[in-house]
Design a protein around this motif. Sequence first.
Motif, mmCIF file in Angstrom:
data_model
loop_
_atom_site.group_PDB
_atom_site.id
_atom_site.type_symbol
_atom_site.label_atom_id
_atom_site.label_comp_id
_atom_site.label_asym_id
_atom_site.label_seq_id
_atom_site.Cartn_x
_atom_site.Cartn_y
_atom_site.Cartn_z
ATOM 1 N N GLN A 106 -1.820 5.766 10.016
ATOM 2 C CA GLN A 106 -1.594 6.359 8.584
ATOM 3 C C GLN A 106 -0.461 6.061 8.040
ATOM 4 O O GLN A 106 -0.460 6.352 6.690
ATOM 5 C CB GLN A 106 -2.025 8.002 8.949
ATOM 6 C CG GLN A 106 -3.283 8.436 9.659
ATOM 7 C CD GLN A 106 -3.113 9.924 9.943
ATOM 8 O OE1 GLN A 106 -1.975 10.644 9.909
ATOM 9 N NE2 GLN A 106 -4.130 10.412 10.801
ATOM 10 N N GLU A 107 0.691 5.735 8.811
ATOM 11 C CA GLU A 107 2.023 5.481 8.118
ATOM 12 C C GLU A 107 2.000 4.157 7.719
ATOM 13 O O GLU A 107 2.939 3.712 7.129
ATOM 14 C CB GLU A 107 3.120 5.835 8.845
ATOM 15 C CG GLU A 107 3.085 7.472 9.081
ATOM 16 C CD GLU A 107 3.958 7.852 10.424
ATOM 17 O OE1 GLU A 107 4.589 6.865 10.980
ATOM 18 O OE2 GLU A 107 4.635 8.768 10.161
ATOM 19 N N ASP A 108 0.986 3.376 8.232
ATOM 20 C CA ASP A 108 1.201 1.653 7.951
ATOM 21 C C ASP A 108 0.373 1.492 6.745
ATOM 22 O O ASP A 108 -0.556 0.880 6.491
ATOM 23 C CB ASP A 108 0.482 1.001 9.105
ATOM 24 C CG ASP A 108 0.581 -0.595 9.233
ATOM 25 O OD1 ASP A 108 1.393 -0.840 8.015
ATOM 26 O OD2 ASP A 108 0.208 -1.188 9.862
ATOM 27 N N GLU A 109 1.189 1.862 5.653
ATOM 28 C CA GLU A 109 0.655 1.542 4.212
ATOM 29 C C GLU A 109 0.433 -0.090 4.043
ATOM 30 O O GLU A 109 -0.744 -0.490 3.301
ATOM 31 C CB GLU A 109 1.678 1.802 3.223
ATOM 32 C CG GLU A 109 1.157 1.857 1.753
ATOM 33 C CD GLU A 109 -0.183 2.596 1.398
ATOM 34 O OE1 GLU A 109 -0.676 2.398 0.070
ATOM 35 O OE2 GLU A 109 -0.629 3.475 2.173
ATOM 36 N N GLN A 110 1.378 -0.605 4.467
ATOM 37 C CA GLN A 110 1.178 -2.474 4.335
ATOM 38 C C GLN A 110 -0.088 -2.750 4.910
ATOM 39 O O GLN A 110 -0.865 -3.621 4.568
ATOM 40 C CB GLN A 110 2.481 -3.136 4.811
ATOM 41 C CG GLN A 110 2.231 -4.542 4.658
ATOM 42 C CD GLN A 110 3.615 -5.314 5.006
ATOM 43 O OE1 GLN A 110 4.468 -4.746 5.597
ATOM 44 N NE2 GLN A 110 3.568 -6.614 5.093
ATOM 45 N N GLY A 111 -0.265 -2.413 6.121
ATOM 46 C CA GLY A 111 -1.661 -2.511 6.987
ATOM 47 C C GLY A 111 -3.116 -2.208 6.067
ATOM 48 O O GLY A 111 -3.904 -3.094 6.211
ATOM 49 N N ARG A 112 -2.855 -1.171 5.504
ATOM 50 C CA ARG A 112 -4.020 -0.575 4.725
ATOM 51 C C ARG A 112 -4.626 -1.266 3.756
ATOM 52 O O ARG A 112 -5.577 -1.998 3.639
ATOM 53 C CB ARG A 112 -3.560 0.870 4.637
ATOM 54 C CG ARG A 112 -4.903 1.687 3.559
ATOM 55 C CD ARG A 112 -4.652 2.893 3.029
ATOM 56 N NE ARG A 112 -3.745 2.905 1.901
ATOM 57 C CZ ARG A 112 -3.923 3.349 0.494
ATOM 58 N NH1 ARG A 112 -5.233 3.659 0.613
ATOM 59 N NH2 ARG A 112 -3.185 3.386 -0.523
ATOM 60 N N LEU A 113 -3.476 -1.744 3.058
ATOM 61 C CA LEU A 113 -3.651 -2.606 1.815
ATOM 62 C C LEU A 113 -4.187 -4.287 2.053
ATOM 63 O O LEU A 113 -4.958 -4.659 1.511
ATOM 64 C CB LEU A 113 -2.219 -2.636 0.942
ATOM 65 C CG LEU A 113 -1.868 -1.341 0.342
ATOM 66 C CD1 LEU A 113 -0.657 -1.697 -0.485
ATOM 67 C CD2 LEU A 113 -2.945 -0.908 -0.760
ATOM 68 N N ARG A 114 -3.576 -4.522 3.394
ATOM 69 C CA ARG A 114 -3.808 -5.848 3.485
ATOM 70 C C ARG A 114 -5.293 -5.902 4.031
ATOM 71 O O ARG A 114 -6.050 -6.941 3.845
ATOM 72 C CB ARG A 114 -3.051 -6.130 5.038
ATOM 73 C CG ARG A 114 -3.398 -7.391 5.642
ATOM 74 C CD ARG A 114 -2.754 -7.673 6.814
ATOM 75 N NE ARG A 114 -2.999 -6.810 7.930
ATOM 76 C CZ ARG A 114 -2.460 -6.464 9.112
ATOM 77 N NH1 ARG A 114 -1.398 -7.354 9.376
ATOM 78 N NH2 ARG A 114 -2.716 -5.821 9.752
ATOM 79 N N THR A 115 -5.963 -4.981 4.885
ATOM 80 C CA THR A 115 -7.253 -4.692 5.324
ATOM 81 C C THR A 115 -8.300 -4.590 4.098
ATOM 82 O O THR A 115 -9.087 -5.438 3.827
ATOM 83 C CB THR A 115 -7.557 -3.727 6.244
ATOM 84 O OG1 THR A 115 -6.462 -3.826 7.354
ATOM 85 C CG2 THR A 115 -8.908 -3.823 6.881
ATOM 86 N N MET A 116 -7.725 -3.781 2.918
ATOM 87 C CA MET A 116 -8.634 -3.457 2.058
ATOM 88 C C MET A 116 -8.698 -4.812 1.290
ATOM 89 O O MET A 116 -9.618 -5.079 0.446
ATOM 90 C CB MET A 116 -8.097 -2.290 0.944
ATOM 91 C CG MET A 116 -8.080 -1.166 1.704
ATOM 92 S SD MET A 116 -7.592 0.310 0.582
ATOM 93 C CE MET A 116 -8.914 0.360 -0.410
ATOM 94 N N ASP A 117 -7.386 -5.428 0.908
ATOM 95 C CA ASP A 117 -7.624 -6.810 0.076
ATOM 96 C C ASP A 117 -8.612 -7.683 0.826
ATOM 97 O O ASP A 117 -9.246 -8.370 0.122
ATOM 98 C CB ASP A 117 -6.365 -7.437 0.190
ATOM 99 C CG ASP A 117 -5.471 -6.490 -1.104
ATOM 100 O OD1 ASP A 117 -5.958 -5.984 -1.760
ATOM 101 O OD2 ASP A 117 -4.078 -6.592 -0.798
ATOM 102 N N ALA A 118 -8.501 -7.799 2.264
ATOM 103 C CA ALA A 118 -9.200 -8.849 2.962
ATOM 104 C C ALA A 118 -10.844 -8.496 2.753
ATOM 105 O O ALA A 118 -11.819 -9.416 2.367
ATOM 106 C CB ALA A 118 -8.830 -8.814 4.318
ATOM 107 N N LEU A 119 -11.196 -7.258 3.064
ATOM 108 C CA LEU A 119 -12.620 -6.795 2.643
ATOM 109 C C LEU A 119 -13.081 -6.950 1.338
ATOM 110 O O LEU A 119 -14.103 -7.397 1.271
ATOM 111 C CB LEU A 119 -12.789 -5.088 3.182
ATOM 112 C CG LEU A 119 -13.906 -4.564 3.113
ATOM 113 C CD1 LEU A 119 -14.973 -5.481 4.068
ATOM 114 C CD2 LEU A 119 -14.060 -3.016 3.395
ATOM 115 N N ALA A 120 -12.214 -6.506 0.346
ATOM 116 C CA ALA A 120 -12.805 -6.489 -1.035
ATOM 117 C C ALA A 120 -12.753 -8.083 -1.315
ATOM 118 O O ALA A 120 -13.927 -8.485 -2.012
ATOM 119 C CB ALA A 120 -11.788 -6.036 -1.969
#
Length: 281
Positions: A106-120
């Motif tokens: 939940q605190e890994d904002e960079q990881g969240r955005l990285r996964t969202m960008d890859a999926l999108a």
Amino acid sequence: MEVAVITSSSFRIMTIVVGSLMVGCAQVPDLVSHNEDLRRQGDQQLAERSYADAAGTFRSAARQDPRDYKALYSLGVCYEKMNQFHQAIENYKSSMDSQTRTLAGQEDEQGRLRTMDALAGLIARGDTRDAETNVIEMKAKQTQSGADYFLLAKIYRNRGDADSAMDAYNRAMIKSPKDFAVLKEYGLYMAQLGQNQRAAVPLRKAYALKPTDDEVNAALRSIGIIPGPALKDESALVSPPVPKGPIPPVKDWKVPTFGNDSAGSQNAAEPAGQTVQAPKD
């Protein structure tokens, strides 16, 4: 009074249960350490372009800990490299779901955005029949989640569908008004398209949340807005030194006197409503 009697067999059962719990607690750090070792091994294989071997290593890490969102993300990367797009999409989605289940995730904002960008990016390139896009759009409408609309905006943006992307970004901002990543990306995208008036709203909000971000400051200047305290929300500004509570009526105010100013004292002592007439000629 009844007295509980512990038989030898009951004692053995209790010993086994307590021992199992102690072993289970001891295994948690070992499991984390082992998964970190597997991820390092998988990263090395991925760097060497041994995608099949890397996928097997990351699968092993994900089996041991289904909440290991980093392993699931890397497994998605392996599948994408092998052109197995469906498996890649599923693992990116699993990574995003798993990330919300741990505090570290939940605190890994960079990881969240990285996964969202890859999926999108993958959906925008490979979803020629809009099957995945429609699923995500329906989910966003059902959940009314800012994160789902954010992902949808990224997909439309990668496709070059600016109108749909703007709508999804705006909905994401409404649903998640304190999500700095949403506000920043929306504002930068609008500024890139030359939509300065639409860019101003999310960029101002983003600045209020994080005034030190260089990209937000540069974007504000590019649309003619100078960053500064005036852009912050009213609640974030320093309040003036005014005492709280109602202001006393004027009749209760005390008029200060200075020295032996007889004229000032006389004027202060005059009854209310009385005026001084000018001398007649």
